[in-house]
Design a protein around this motif. Structure first.
Motif, mmCIF file in Angstrom:
data_model
loop_
_atom_site.group_PDB
_atom_site.id
_atom_site.type_symbol
_atom_site.label_atom_id
_atom_site.label_comp_id
_atom_site.label_asym_id
_atom_site.label_seq_id
_atom_site.Cartn_x
_atom_site.Cartn_y
_atom_site.Cartn_z
ATOM 1 N N LEU A 1 -2.597 -0.333 9.856
ATOM 2 C CA LEU A 1 -2.929 -1.496 9.035
ATOM 3 C C LEU A 1 -1.689 -2.378 8.930
ATOM 4 O O LEU A 1 -0.612 -1.901 8.564
ATOM 5 C CB LEU A 1 -3.402 -1.052 7.641
ATOM 6 C CG LEU A 1 -4.763 -0.339 7.643
ATOM 7 C CD1 LEU A 1 -4.977 0.421 6.331
ATOM 8 C CD2 LEU A 1 -5.894 -1.339 7.853
ATOM 9 N N ASP A 2 -1.864 -3.656 9.244
ATOM 10 C CA ASP A 2 -0.735 -4.572 9.293
ATOM 11 C C ASP A 2 -0.468 -5.154 7.898
ATOM 12 O O ASP A 2 -0.623 -6.350 7.662
ATOM 13 C CB ASP A 2 -1.026 -5.683 10.314
ATOM 14 C CG ASP A 2 0.222 -6.471 10.658
ATOM 15 O OD1 ASP A 2 1.318 -6.055 10.247
ATOM 16 O OD2 ASP A 2 0.088 -7.509 11.335
ATOM 17 N N ILE A 3 -0.088 -4.269 6.963
ATOM 18 C CA ILE A 3 0.295 -4.671 5.605
ATOM 19 C C ILE A 3 1.535 -3.857 5.238
ATOM 20 O O ILE A 3 1.857 -2.891 5.923
ATOM 21 C CB ILE A 3 -0.842 -4.401 4.577
ATOM 22 C CG1 ILE A 3 -1.354 -2.959 4.699
ATOM 23 C CG2 ILE A 3 -1.984 -5.385 4.746
ATOM 24 C CD1 ILE A 3 -2.430 -2.591 3.686
ATOM 25 N N ASP A 4 2.210 -4.261 4.163
ATOM 26 C CA ASP A 4 3.394 -3.508 3.745
ATOM 27 C C ASP A 4 2.991 -2.148 3.197
ATOM 28 O O ASP A 4 1.987 -2.030 2.477
ATOM 29 C CB ASP A 4 4.172 -4.294 2.680
ATOM 30 C CG ASP A 4 4.926 -5.460 3.295
ATOM 31 O OD1 ASP A 4 5.037 -5.502 4.540
ATOM 32 O OD2 ASP A 4 5.384 -6.322 2.546
ATOM 33 N N PHE A 5 3.767 -1.136 3.531
ATOM 34 C CA PHE A 5 3.443 0.238 3.140
ATOM 35 C C PHE A 5 4.680 0.959 2.632
ATOM 36 O O PHE A 5 5.801 0.703 3.075
ATOM 37 C CB PHE A 5 2.932 1.026 4.368
ATOM 38 C CG PHE A 5 1.434 1.174 4.437
ATOM 39 C CD1 PHE A 5 0.780 2.129 3.678
ATOM 40 C CD2 PHE A 5 0.685 0.366 5.292
ATOM 41 C CE1 PHE A 5 -0.596 2.282 3.755
ATOM 42 C CE2 PHE A 5 -0.697 0.517 5.373
ATOM 43 C CZ PHE A 5 -1.345 1.478 4.605
ATOM 44 N N VAL A 6 4.446 1.889 1.715
ATOM 45 C CA VAL A 6 5.463 2.862 1.327
ATOM 46 C C VAL A 6 4.815 4.220 1.556
ATOM 47 O O VAL A 6 3.642 4.409 1.259
ATOM 48 C CB VAL A 6 5.845 2.713 -0.166
ATOM 49 C CG1 VAL A 6 6.860 3.778 -0.582
ATOM 50 C CG2 VAL A 6 6.390 1.320 -0.446
ATOM 51 N N GLU A 7 5.559 5.169 2.095
ATOM 52 C CA GLU A 7 5.020 6.516 2.296
ATOM 53 C C GLU A 7 5.422 7.382 1.099
ATOM 54 O O GLU A 7 6.604 7.475 0.773
ATOM 55 C CB GLU A 7 5.568 7.102 3.603
ATOM 56 C CG GLU A 7 5.262 8.558 3.840
ATOM 57 C CD GLU A 7 3.775 8.858 3.949
ATOM 58 O OE1 GLU A 7 3.064 8.102 4.643
ATOM 59 O OE2 GLU A 7 3.333 9.841 3.330
ATOM 60 N N ALA B 1 0.842 -1.187 0.000
ATOM 61 C CA ALA B 1 0.000 0.000 0.000
ATOM 62 C C ALA B 1 0.881 1.243 0.000
ATOM 63 O O ALA B 1 2.033 1.208 0.429
ATOM 64 C CB ALA B 1 -0.903 -0.016 1.226
ATOM 65 N N VAL B 2 0.335 2.339 -0.498
ATOM 66 C CA VAL B 2 1.049 3.614 -0.498
ATOM 67 C C VAL B 2 0.246 4.603 0.343
ATOM 68 O O VAL B 2 -0.921 4.859 0.070
ATOM 69 C CB VAL B 2 1.265 4.145 -1.928
ATOM 70 C CG1 VAL B 2 2.164 5.376 -1.889
ATOM 71 C CG2 VAL B 2 1.860 3.074 -2.832
ATOM 72 N N ALA B 3 0.903 5.131 1.389
ATOM 73 C CA ALA B 3 0.239 6.046 2.322
ATOM 74 C C ALA B 3 0.419 7.491 1.828
ATOM 75 O O ALA B 3 1.395 7.803 1.149
ATOM 76 C CB ALA B 3 0.830 5.881 3.718
ATOM 77 N N PRO B 4 -0.539 8.357 2.182
ATOM 78 C CA PRO B 4 -0.514 9.737 1.695
ATOM 79 C C PRO B 4 0.143 10.677 2.700
ATOM 80 O O PRO B 4 0.551 10.263 3.792
ATOM 81 C CB PRO B 4 -1.998 10.065 1.643
ATOM 82 C CG PRO B 4 -2.527 9.378 2.897
ATOM 83 C CD PRO B 4 -1.727 8.108 3.039
ATOM 84 N N VAL B 5 0.196 11.947 2.327
ATOM 85 C CA VAL B 5 0.398 12.998 3.321
ATOM 86 C C VAL B 5 -1.000 13.556 3.592
ATOM 87 O O VAL B 5 -1.781 13.769 2.677
ATOM 88 C CB VAL B 5 1.358 14.082 2.808
ATOM 89 C CG1 VAL B 5 1.344 15.298 3.716
ATOM 90 C CG2 VAL B 5 2.764 13.516 2.706
ATOM 91 N N GLY B 6 -1.294 13.772 4.854
ATOM 92 C CA GLY B 6 -2.647 14.112 5.286
ATOM 93 C C GLY B 6 -2.851 13.411 6.607
ATOM 94 O O GLY B 6 -1.919 12.773 7.125
ATOM 95 N N CYS B 7 -4.046 13.480 7.155
ATOM 96 C CA CYS B 7 -4.255 12.834 8.451
ATOM 97 C C CYS B 7 -3.969 11.339 8.415
ATOM 98 O O CYS B 7 -3.604 10.760 9.422
ATOM 99 C CB CYS B 7 -5.667 13.110 8.953
ATOM 100 S SG CYS B 7 -5.802 14.770 9.658
ATOM 101 N N ALA B 8 -4.128 10.710 7.238
ATOM 102 C CA ALA B 8 -3.914 9.266 7.154
ATOM 103 C C ALA B 8 -2.440 8.908 6.954
ATOM 104 O O ALA B 8 -2.111 7.779 6.587
ATOM 105 C CB ALA B 8 -4.758 8.681 6.036
ATOM 106 N N VAL B 9 -1.562 9.846 7.212
ATOM 107 C CA VAL B 9 -0.128 9.614 7.011
ATOM 108 C C VAL B 9 0.388 8.436 7.833
ATOM 109 O O VAL B 9 1.330 7.768 7.435
ATOM 110 C CB VAL B 9 0.672 10.909 7.308
ATOM 111 C CG1 VAL B 9 0.621 11.272 8.768
ATOM 112 C CG2 VAL B 9 2.110 10.808 6.844
#
Ligand SMILES: Cc1ncc(C[n+]2csc(CCOP(=O)(O)OP(=O)(O)O)c2C)c(N)n1
Ligand code: SF4
Ligand code: SF4
Ligand code: SF4
Ligand SMILES: [Mg+2]
Lengths: 281, 78
Positions: A77-83, A63-71
Motif C-alpha cells: 500500500l502506497d501510504i506512510d506506515f510504521v511497523e 498506517a500501522v502494520a502488524p506482525v503476521g502475514c500482513a507484515v
C-alpha cells in the motif's frame, strides 16, 4: 487467443470509447504480493486502497502494520506506515494520534495480533476512545507461523497446535472480540464483514468506508473485522476455504454492524482536534 | 483482432480460481498450457463475446489482476 487490449484512448472517428468499469487502485502498488493463492489479505488490501482513494486520504494517512502475514502491508500500500511489535499496533497508533492530531491513523491487524498477544492494547485503545480506525483480519489462525490455533479458532478446528481439533474443555472458546469492544462507549463504530463473495465484499467495503469516515468526522475508535480465509493454514483449496468461510465461520461470527454511535459530522479534512471526541455512552 | 472487455495482469495471477467460480458467465479458466513468472497457470478469458463486464472477477480477485471495460457501442451491436 490474441485479444485487442481496450482503452479509452483514440477511438476510431465517430466511434464511442470503451468505458472503464474497474481498475486496480493506484494506492495498491503494481507488484505481486507474497500472500498464498486465494488469501483474503489481498482483498482487504484492495478494499482499503479503494476506500482511502475515494475519501482522498492517502496523503493524510499514517498506517500501522502488524506482525503476521500482513507484515509487509507497507510494501503493497502506497501510504506512510510504521511497523509495530506484535499486537502493539493500537499503542503505536495512539502515540501517532497524540503527536499528529491532523493525521488519519489506521491499524491493520490479524487475529493472532489483535485478539491474542495484543488484547490489552486493542481493549484499552478502544476504552480510551482513541480516534483511530482498526482493520482486523480474522482468519481464525496464526497464518504466518505455520497455522497454529488462535483465540479465534473454531471449536473442533484442526490446526498444527490442535491436531485433534479445538476442544473447549482444554482450550476454551473462540473470542468474539469485536462484540466485546463494541460495548465500550469510546467505540463509535464496530462491524463485521467478510471476503466470502462479491456481495459480502461490497458490504465489507462500505463498513471500511464508514469506519474511516467516523474518524474524519471526529468520532472515537472504529473497528471493522473482516472474516477471512487461510487456505494453507486451514489445509484447504482456496475454493474450499471460501465455502468454509460462508458456512461454519460466518455461523460462529455473525455478520453486520454491531454498533454505530454516530460521530458528529464535520465536513472537512482538518482533523486538528487534539483530544478524541467521546460520544455519549 | 477480437475486442476483449477485460485486461488480465497475468503475471500477478496465482491461479486460485476464485474468479473462475465467481464469474456468472463461466468464461474464465486457467490456461494450463502456460506458466507465469510466479509459477502458476494464469487465468484467461475463454469467450470475450459472452463477458458482460460485470466485474465480479475483479471484485473477488485477491491479487487485483483485472481491469474491466464496458464495450464501445459498436462492439455491442456486432
Ligand atoms: C513477540 C512475538 N511473539 C510471537 C511472534 C511469532 N508470531 C509471528 S506472526 C504470529 C501470529 C500471527 O497471526 P495473525 O495475527 O492471526 O496473522 P495472520 O498471519 O494469520 O494474518 C506469531 C505468533 C512474534 N513475531 N513476536
Ligand atoms: S499463510 Fe494464510 S494468511 Fe498467510 S498468506 Fe498464506 S493464506 Fe494468507
Ligand atoms: S482470482 Fe485472481 S489470482 Fe485467482 S485465478 Fe483469478 S485472476 Fe488469478
Ligand atoms: S467481467 Fe463478469 S462476465 Fe466478464 S469475465 Fe469477469 S466475472 Fe466473467
Ligand atoms: Mg490470523
Amino acid at each position: 487467443m490474441t485479444l485487442h487490449t481496450p482503452g479509452p484512448e483514440s477511438p476510431a472517428p465517430g466511434a464511442s470509447a470503451a468505458r472503464l468499469i474497474y481498475a486496480r487502485p493506484e494506492v495498491l502498488r503494481d507488484r505481486s504480493t507474497h500472500y498464498c493463492p486465494g488469501c483474503g489479505h489481498g482483498v482487504v488490501h484492495r478494499l482499503l486502497a479503494e476506500v482511502l482513494t475515494e475519501l482522498d486520504l492517502p496523503a493524510h494517512t499514517i498506517a500501522v502494520a502488524p506482525v503476521g502475514c500482513a507484515v509487509f502491508a507497507y510494501d503493497y500500500l502506497d501510504i506512510d506506515f510504521v511497523e509495530a511489535p506484535h499486537g502493539r499496533a493500537p499503542a503505536v497508533a495512539t502515540g501517532i494520534r497524540r503527536v499528529r492530531p491532523e493525521a488519519f491513523v489506521l491499524t491493520y491487524q490479524g487475529d493472532g495480533d489483535l485478539a491474542a498477544i495484543g488484547t490489552a492494547e486493542i481493549v484499552h485503545a478502544a476504552a480510551r476512545g482513541e480516534r483511530i480506525t482498526a482493520i482486523f483480519v480474522n482468519n481464525g489462525i496464526y497464518g504466518m507461523t505455520g497455522g497454529q490455533m488462535a483465540p479465534t479458532t473454531l471449536l473442533g478446528q484442526k490446526t498444527t497446535s490442535s491436531p485433534f481439533g479445538r476442544d473447549a474443555a482444554l482450550m476454551g472458546y473462540p473470542i468474539r472480540i469485536t462484540e466485546m469492544l463494541a460495548q465500550l462507549p469510546g467505540v463509535t463504530y464496530a462491524a463485521r464483514g467478510t471476503i466470502a463473495d462479491v456481495g459480502s465484499i461490497g458490504k465489507l467495503k462500505a463498513m471500511i468506508k464508514r469506519a474511516c469516515q467516523v474518524q474524519m468526522e471526529g468520532g472515537g475508535f472504529a473497528i471493522v473485522e473482516a472474516l477471512s480465509n487461510c487456505p494453507v493454514g486451514w489445509g484447504m483449496t482456496p475454493q474450499q476455504s471460501i465455502e468454509h468461510l460462508k458456512g461454519p465461520v460466518v455461523e460462529a461470527y455473525p455478520l453486520g454492524v454491531i454498533v454505530d454511535r454516530g460521530a458528529v459530522a464535520q465536513p472537512t479534512h482538518d482533523l486538528g482536534c487534539p483530544s478524541p471526541a467521546h460520544p455519549e455512552a | 483482432m477480437p475486442w476483449a472487455p477485460i485486461v488480465i495482469a497475468e503475471d500477478h495471477c496465482k491461479g486460485c480460481e476464485l474468479c473462475v467460480t465467481a464469474c456468472p458467465k463461466h468464461v474464465l479458466a486457467l490456461d494450463r498450457s502456460r506458466i507465469n513468472v510466479l509459477g502458476y497457470h494464469p487465468v484467461e478469458l475463454t469467450d470475450a463475446a459472452a463477458c458482460t463486464s460485470c466485474a465480479f472477477c475483479a471484485r473477488v480477485c485477491p491479487d487485483a489482476v483485472f481491469t474491466v471495460w464496458a464495450a464501445p457501442r459498436e462492439e455491442l451491436q456486432r
